[in-house]
Scaffold this active site. Structure first.
Site, PDB file in Angstrom:
ATOM      1  N   GLU A  76     -11.211   0.783  -3.453  1.00  0.00           N
ATOM      2  CA  GLU A  76     -11.322   0.885  -2.132  1.00  0.00           C
ATOM      3  C   GLU A  76     -12.035   1.955  -1.394  1.00  0.00           C
ATOM      4  OE1 GLU A  76      -8.051  -0.992  -0.054  1.00  0.00           O
ATOM      5  OE2 GLU A  76      -8.835  -0.665   1.935  1.00  0.00           O
ATOM      6  N   LYS A 108      -2.847   5.094  -2.603  1.00  0.00           N
ATOM      7  CA  LYS A 108      -3.858   6.034  -1.994  1.00  0.00           C
ATOM      8  C   LYS A 108      -4.382   7.173  -2.507  1.00  0.00           C
ATOM      9  CE  LYS A 108      -3.783   3.785   2.323  1.00  0.00           C
ATOM     10  NZ  LYS A 108      -5.086   3.313   2.698  1.00  0.00           N
ATOM     11  N   LYS A 145      -1.315  -0.960  -4.387  1.00  0.00           N
ATOM     12  CA  LYS A 145      -2.380  -0.285  -3.961  1.00  0.00           C
ATOM     13  C   LYS A 145      -1.923   1.185  -3.732  1.00  0.00           C
ATOM     14  CE  LYS A 145      -4.882   0.062   0.327  1.00  0.00           C
ATOM     15  NZ  LYS A 145      -5.515  -0.536   1.408  1.00  0.00           N
ATOM     16  N   ASP A 197      -7.307   3.225  -3.237  1.00  0.00           N
ATOM     17  CA  ASP A 197      -7.922   3.385  -1.883  1.00  0.00           C
ATOM     18  C   ASP A 197      -8.019   4.846  -1.375  1.00  0.00           C
ATOM     19  OD1 ASP A 197      -8.824   3.161   0.562  1.00  0.00           O
ATOM     20  OD2 ASP A 197      -7.284   2.110   1.478  1.00  0.00           O
ATOM     21  N   LYS A 248      -9.995  -6.876   7.992  1.00  0.00           N
ATOM     22  CA  LYS A 248      -8.815  -6.437   9.033  1.00  0.00           C
ATOM     23  C   LYS A 248      -9.393  -7.049  10.458  1.00  0.00           C
ATOM     24  CE  LYS A 248      -7.352  -1.941   6.465  1.00  0.00           C
ATOM     25  NZ  LYS A 248      -7.458  -0.606   6.735  1.00  0.00           N
ATOM     26  N   GLY A 266      -4.319  -4.237   6.179  1.00  0.00           N
ATOM     27  CA  GLY A 266      -3.475  -3.839   7.222  1.00  0.00           C
ATOM     28  C   GLY A 266      -3.431  -2.731   7.614  1.00  0.00           C
ATOM     29  N   ASP A 304     -13.591  -1.382   3.172  1.00  0.00           N
ATOM     30  CA  ASP A 304     -12.869  -1.451   4.355  1.00  0.00           C
ATOM     31  C   ASP A 304     -13.663  -0.957   5.469  1.00  0.00           C
ATOM     32  OD1 ASP A 304     -10.847  -0.931   6.206  1.00  0.00           O
ATOM     33  OD2 ASP A 304      -9.367   0.006   4.967  1.00  0.00           O
ATOM     34  N   SER A 341       0.913  -1.174  -0.012  1.00  0.00           N
ATOM     35  CA  SER A 341      -0.004   0.025   0.004  1.00  0.00           C
ATOM     36  C   SER A 341       0.786   1.231   0.135  1.00  0.00           C
ATOM     37  CB  SER A 341      -0.714  -0.044   1.246  1.00  0.00           C
ATOM     38  OG  SER A 341      -1.789   1.025   1.436  1.00  0.00           O
TER      39      SER A 341
HETATM   40  O1  OSB Z   1      -7.078   2.230   4.360  1.00  0.00           O
HETATM   41  O2  OSB Z   1      -6.090   0.062   4.373  1.00  0.00           O
HETATM   42  C1  OSB Z   1      -6.241   1.129   4.729  1.00  0.00           C
HETATM   43  C2  OSB Z   1      -3.249   2.212   6.726  1.00  0.00           C
HETATM   44  C3  OSB Z   1      -3.500   2.875   7.838  1.00  0.00           C
HETATM   45  C4  OSB Z   1      -4.877   2.921   7.819  1.00  0.00           C
HETATM   46  C5  OSB Z   1      -5.610   2.780   6.805  1.00  0.00           C
HETATM   47  C6  OSB Z   1      -5.181   1.849   5.636  1.00  0.00           C
HETATM   48  C7  OSB Z   1      -3.678   1.655   5.766  1.00  0.00           C
HETATM   49  C8  OSB Z   1      -3.279   0.999   4.728  1.00  0.00           C
HETATM   50  C9  OSB Z   1      -1.820   0.211   5.044  1.00  0.00           C
HETATM   51  O3  OSB Z   1      -3.554   1.098   3.586  1.00  0.00           O
HETATM   52  C10 OSB Z   1      -1.771  -1.012   4.899  1.00  0.00           C
HETATM   53  C11 OSB Z   1      -0.418  -1.805   5.273  1.00  0.00           C
HETATM   54  O4  OSB Z   1      -0.462  -1.914   6.597  1.00  0.00           O
HETATM   55  O5  OSB Z   1       0.765  -1.690   4.714  1.00  0.00           O
HETATM   56 MG    MG Z   2      -8.354   0.847   3.122  1.00  0.00          MG
END
Ligand code: OSB
Ligand code: MG
Length: 373
Positions: A217, A166, A164, A192, A266, A294, A242, A138
């Site tokens: 996402e 952001k 992924k 995401d 999660k 994660g 999510d 991510s």
């Molecule tokens: O939306 O998936 C998410 C990290 C913190 C808060 C929300 C998210 C995330 C990640 C990190 O996408 C994923 C990772 O742990 O590598």
């Molecule tokens: Mg997410």
């Protein structure tokens, strides 16, 4: 039989190798809560509370979780006997609303303890079947599209099987388009949004719809299901939820309403393993693919995610990257490693398959609370 006599909480501060930016904020030091549970025979199990520092993901934070743990959750668990860890989540749901990440930390530590006691791996205890799990990454929001292209290229070179990205308003179409134009259509890409959009932004997603993304996402609000229906109807790309999925009932809602077609599980967000397994099984029956998300976990939370992702319906690579992607030095031995884009599930070791480095925890701890009966 499961009888927990001691619960120790540790808050540690673990600096990220590089800041991680999502639409609602940036993190550079991960404040992690570790939970150690010990039973009447002195056997210990570990868990991690994934609640972040600020309520920019869900209403929970590390401090609300700490409060909920010491005032309501730990007192309810200590000294109570259960026939197994699957009884803990329903028991914690009685008359305590929410605080799912706090509940999950103790619940998952209790599963870990049970696995150690039965001398079986956590993966096997959860009925996991996979020997290896496919790894995704991510990537936080970058300063420029060019920076993102370089990050994605590196992730491809490193062997990640899902990438992924952001996004937020102002850092979306141009960023993803640059990746596609410069790196091609074969990069396994998804985005995401962490709730950054409303239905008024439909045109952004209609443009994204032509980028061949694996999924989009959580584009809309963290607690929304209905508006996502409207959006999903107008897109070919599957929506993955999510934040909106806090338990099995919300997955049923999503499926019946048509709010999305893929679920990010999660375990911390849904209250632990019992809830995660219920979601996994429902999705399996209804042909809804799932993958493990994660929350920038330390090696402990990562161990739990690896075990969960070994269940059969986790058919899409998870956001479960190796320790080195996040930390100079993790808090477990061995650290989590990736080779050829997969992480090996430690199925032959008792419990979560890694050991907590207590010296490192001592170095990093900023507060602790020990409770026993
Ligand atoms: O939306 O998936 C998410 C990290 C913190 C808060 C929300 C998210 C995330 C990640 C990190 O996408 C994923 C990772 O742990 O590598
Ligand atoms: Mg997410």
């Amino acid at each position: 039989m499961l009888l927990i006599k001691k619960i120790n909480l540790y808050e540690i501060h673990l600096p990220l190798k590089e800041p991680f930016t999502i639409s609602s904020g940036t993190q550079d030091v991960r404040r992690v809560t570790l939970v150690e549970v010990e039973d009447a025979d002195g056997i210990a199990g570990w868990g991690e509370c994934v609640a972040p520092e600020y309520p920019n993901y869900s209403p929970e934070t590390i401090d609300t979780a700490w409060f909920a743990l010491i005032n309501w959750i730990v007192p309810r668990i200590l000294g109570k006997s259960f026939s197994g860890p699957e009884e803990i989540f329903p028991y914690l749901q009685q008359d305590i609303r929410g605080h799912l990440m706090a509940k999950a930390s103790v619940e998952m530590a209790s599963w870990e303890l049970t696995a150690r006691k039965q001398n079986v791996s956590l993966s096997k205890l959860l009925n996991g079947t996979r020997e290896v799990i496919e790894t995704g990454i991510s990537l936080g929001i970058q300063k420029t599209p060019g920076d993102l292209v370089r990050k994605v290229q590196k992730a491809v070179d490193d062997g990640y099987k899902k990438i992924k990205v952001k996004i937020k308003p102002g850092a979306d179409i141009d960023y993803v388009r640059s990746v596609r134009e410069q790196l091609g259509d074969n990069v396994p890409l998804m985005v995401d949004a962490n709730n950054a959009y409303t239905l008024a932004d439909i045109d952004v997603f209609k443009t994204m719809d032509d980028f061949g993304l694996i999924m989009i996402e959580q584009p809309l609000a963290w607690d929304d299901l209905l508006r996502h229906v409207e959006l999903q109807k107008q897109l070919k790309t599957p929506i993955c939820l999510d934040e909106s999925i806090t338990g099995i009932e919300r997955v049923e809602d999503m499926h019946k309403l048509g709010s999305g077609r893929i679920v990010n599980i999660k375990p911390g967000r849904v209250g632990g393993f019992t809830s995660s397994i219920a979601i996994h099984d429902y999705c399996n029956e209804h042909n809804i693919p799932v993958w493990c998300g994660g929350m920038l976990e330390s090696g402990v939370g990562r161990a739990h995610n690896v075990a969960l992702a070994s269940l059969p319906n986790f058919t899409i690579p998870g956001d479960i990257s190796p320790s080195k992607r996040y930390w100079e030095k993790d808090i477990v031995n061995p650290e989590w490693e990736m080779s050829d884009g997969v992480i090996t599930v430690p199925r032959e070791k008792a419990g979560m398959g890694v050991e907590v480095d207590r010296e490192r925890v001592e170095e990093l701890v900023v507060r602790q609370q020990k409770m026993e009966v």
